[in-house]
Design a protein around this motif. Structure first.
Motif, PDB file in Angstrom:
ATOM      1  N   PRO A   2      47.110   9.244  20.468  1.00 29.25           N
ATOM      2  CA  PRO A   2      47.670  10.332  19.653  1.00 29.25           C
ATOM      3  C   PRO A   2      48.636   9.788  18.608  1.00 29.25           C
ATOM      4  O   PRO A   2      49.302   8.785  18.824  1.00 29.25           O
ATOM      5  CB  PRO A   2      48.409  11.204  20.661  1.00 29.25           C
ATOM      6  CG  PRO A   2      47.918  10.799  21.994  1.00 29.25           C
ATOM      7  CD  PRO A   2      47.447   9.383  21.866  1.00 29.25           C
ATOM      8  N   ARG A   3      48.674  10.449  17.492  1.00 25.13           N
ATOM      9  CA  ARG A   3      49.596  10.094  16.418  1.00 25.13           C
ATOM     10  C   ARG A   3      50.392  11.331  16.056  1.00 25.13           C
ATOM     11  O   ARG A   3      49.947  12.449  16.254  1.00 25.13           O
ATOM     12  CB  ARG A   3      48.838   9.598  15.179  1.00 25.13           C
ATOM     13  CG  ARG A   3      47.997   8.376  15.401  1.00 25.13           C
ATOM     14  CD  ARG A   3      48.510   7.094  14.870  1.00 25.13           C
ATOM     15  NE  ARG A   3      49.245   7.234  13.633  1.00 25.13           N
ATOM     16  CZ  ARG A   3      50.160   6.384  13.244  1.00 25.13           C
ATOM     17  NH1 ARG A   3      50.448   5.361  13.996  1.00 25.13           N
ATOM     18  NH2 ARG A   3      50.800   6.535  12.127  1.00 25.13           N
ATOM     19  N   LEU A   4      51.538  11.102  15.489  1.00 22.52           N
ATOM     20  CA  LEU A   4      52.390  12.186  15.032  1.00 22.52           C
ATOM     21  C   LEU A   4      51.717  12.888  13.858  1.00 22.52           C
ATOM     22  O   LEU A   4      51.265  12.241  12.909  1.00 22.52           O
ATOM     23  CB  LEU A   4      53.747  11.626  14.611  1.00 22.52           C
ATOM     24  CG  LEU A   4      54.799  12.633  14.173  1.00 22.52           C
ATOM     25  CD1 LEU A   4      55.205  13.528  15.345  1.00 22.52           C
ATOM     26  CD2 LEU A   4      56.034  11.893  13.652  1.00 22.52           C
ATOM     27  N   GLU A   5      51.621  14.196  13.906  1.00 23.39           N
ATOM     28  CA  GLU A   5      51.041  14.977  12.816  1.00 23.39           C
ATOM     29  C   GLU A   5      52.064  15.068  11.693  1.00 23.39           C
ATOM     30  O   GLU A   5      53.134  15.658  11.866  1.00 23.39           O
ATOM     31  CB  GLU A   5      50.666  16.386  13.301  1.00 23.39           C
ATOM     32  CG  GLU A   5      50.108  17.284  12.224  1.00 23.39           C
ATOM     33  CD  GLU A   5      48.858  16.731  11.578  1.00 23.39           C
ATOM     34  OE1 GLU A   5      48.880  16.490  10.352  1.00 23.39           O
ATOM     35  OE2 GLU A   5      47.860  16.536  12.295  1.00 23.39           O
ATOM     36  N   LEU A   6      51.756  14.461  10.544  1.00 20.98           N
ATOM     37  CA  LEU A   6      52.674  14.453   9.414  1.00 20.98           C
ATOM     38  C   LEU A   6      52.252  15.405   8.300  1.00 20.98           C
ATOM     39  O   LEU A   6      53.030  15.660   7.378  1.00 20.98           O
ATOM     40  CB  LEU A   6      52.817  13.027   8.856  1.00 20.98           C
ATOM     41  CG  LEU A   6      53.436  12.026   9.835  1.00 20.98           C
ATOM     42  CD1 LEU A   6      53.425  10.627   9.236  1.00 20.98           C
ATOM     43  CD2 LEU A   6      54.839  12.435  10.228  1.00 20.98           C
ATOM     44  N   ASN A   7      51.044  15.923   8.384  1.00 25.70           N
ATOM     45  CA  ASN A   7      50.592  16.909   7.398  1.00 25.70           C
ATOM     46  C   ASN A   7      51.125  18.277   7.783  1.00 25.70           C
ATOM     47  O   ASN A   7      51.352  18.556   8.965  1.00 25.70           O
ATOM     48  CB  ASN A   7      49.060  16.939   7.334  1.00 25.70           C
ATOM     49  CG  ASN A   7      48.494  15.636   6.823  1.00 25.70           C
ATOM     50  OD1 ASN A   7      48.956  15.102   5.823  1.00 25.70           O
ATOM     51  ND2 ASN A   7      47.505  15.111   7.518  1.00 25.70           N
ATOM     52  N   HIS A  46      57.298  19.270  25.147  1.00 27.56           N
ATOM     53  CA  HIS A  46      55.996  19.848  24.814  1.00 27.56           C
ATOM     54  C   HIS A  46      55.045  18.769  24.303  1.00 27.56           C
ATOM     55  O   HIS A  46      53.875  18.734  24.681  1.00 27.56           O
ATOM     56  CB  HIS A  46      56.154  20.954  23.768  1.00 27.56           C
ATOM     57  CG  HIS A  46      54.866  21.569  23.358  1.00 27.56           C
ATOM     58  ND1 HIS A  46      54.175  22.448  24.160  1.00 27.56           N
ATOM     59  CD2 HIS A  46      54.136  21.426  22.235  1.00 27.56           C
ATOM     60  CE1 HIS A  46      53.070  22.822  23.552  1.00 27.56           C
ATOM     61  NE2 HIS A  46      53.026  22.207  22.377  1.00 27.56           N
ATOM     62  N   ILE A  47      55.549  17.865  23.465  1.00 28.65           N
ATOM     63  CA  ILE A  47      54.725  16.771  22.938  1.00 28.65           C
ATOM     64  C   ILE A  47      54.360  15.820  24.072  1.00 28.65           C
ATOM     65  O   ILE A  47      53.192  15.488  24.263  1.00 28.65           O
ATOM     66  CB  ILE A  47      55.462  16.017  21.814  1.00 28.65           C
ATOM     67  CG1 ILE A  47      55.615  16.929  20.604  1.00 28.65           C
ATOM     68  CG2 ILE A  47      54.740  14.727  21.453  1.00 28.65           C
ATOM     69  CD1 ILE A  47      56.589  16.438  19.566  1.00 28.65           C
ATOM     70  N   VAL A  52      54.044   9.030  20.517  1.00 31.50           N
ATOM     71  CA  VAL A  52      54.258  10.016  19.456  1.00 31.50           C
ATOM     72  C   VAL A  52      55.751  10.271  19.286  1.00 31.50           C
ATOM     73  O   VAL A  52      56.255  10.330  18.160  1.00 31.50           O
ATOM     74  CB  VAL A  52      53.499  11.330  19.767  1.00 31.50           C
ATOM     75  CG1 VAL A  52      53.850  12.419  18.771  1.00 31.50           C
ATOM     76  CG2 VAL A  52      51.992  11.081  19.776  1.00 31.50           C
ATOM     77  N   LEU A  53      56.463  10.392  20.386  1.00 31.43           N
ATOM     78  CA  LEU A  53      57.902  10.619  20.313  1.00 31.43           C
ATOM     79  C   LEU A  53      58.628   9.441  19.666  1.00 31.43           C
ATOM     80  O   LEU A  53      59.522   9.634  18.840  1.00 31.43           O
ATOM     81  CB  LEU A  53      58.467  10.890  21.711  1.00 31.43           C
ATOM     82  CG  LEU A  53      57.978  12.191  22.357  1.00 31.43           C
ATOM     83  CD1 LEU A  53      58.391  12.241  23.812  1.00 31.43           C
ATOM     84  CD2 LEU A  53      58.488  13.389  21.591  1.00 31.43           C
TER      85      LEU A  53
END
Length: 74
Positions: A2-7, A46-47, A52-53
């Motif tokens: 998983p990657r951090l959603e930046l959009n 939640h994440i 990701v964190l």
């Protein structure tokens, strides 16, 4: 992985901003800081994914050291 959603990913960013500002309305700085800390921990839970964190922490830390005019260009 998983990657951090930046959009942009808000269903209604204006409604979230309004709710967030209303939550802080008439709060002392101390209470606002406690609200933000609790919100951060709730969303981090939640994440859940440590990678990701850590990515979010890294990006947030970079933004804290950049001048405001550089942040506006992101």
């Amino acid at each position: 992985m998983p990657r951090l959603e930046l959009n942009p990913n808000f269903t209604d960013p204006d409604a979230f901003y309004a709710a967030l500002t209303e939550l802080h309305r008439e709060c002392s700085e101390d209470v606002s800081e406690r609200i933000n800390a609790r919100l951060i921990l709730l969303l981090a839970n939640h994440i859940g994914d440590q990678q990701v964190l850590e990515e979010a922490l890294s990006i947030a830390g970079q933004a804290a050291t950049q001048p405001a005019e550089e942040q506006a260009g992101e």
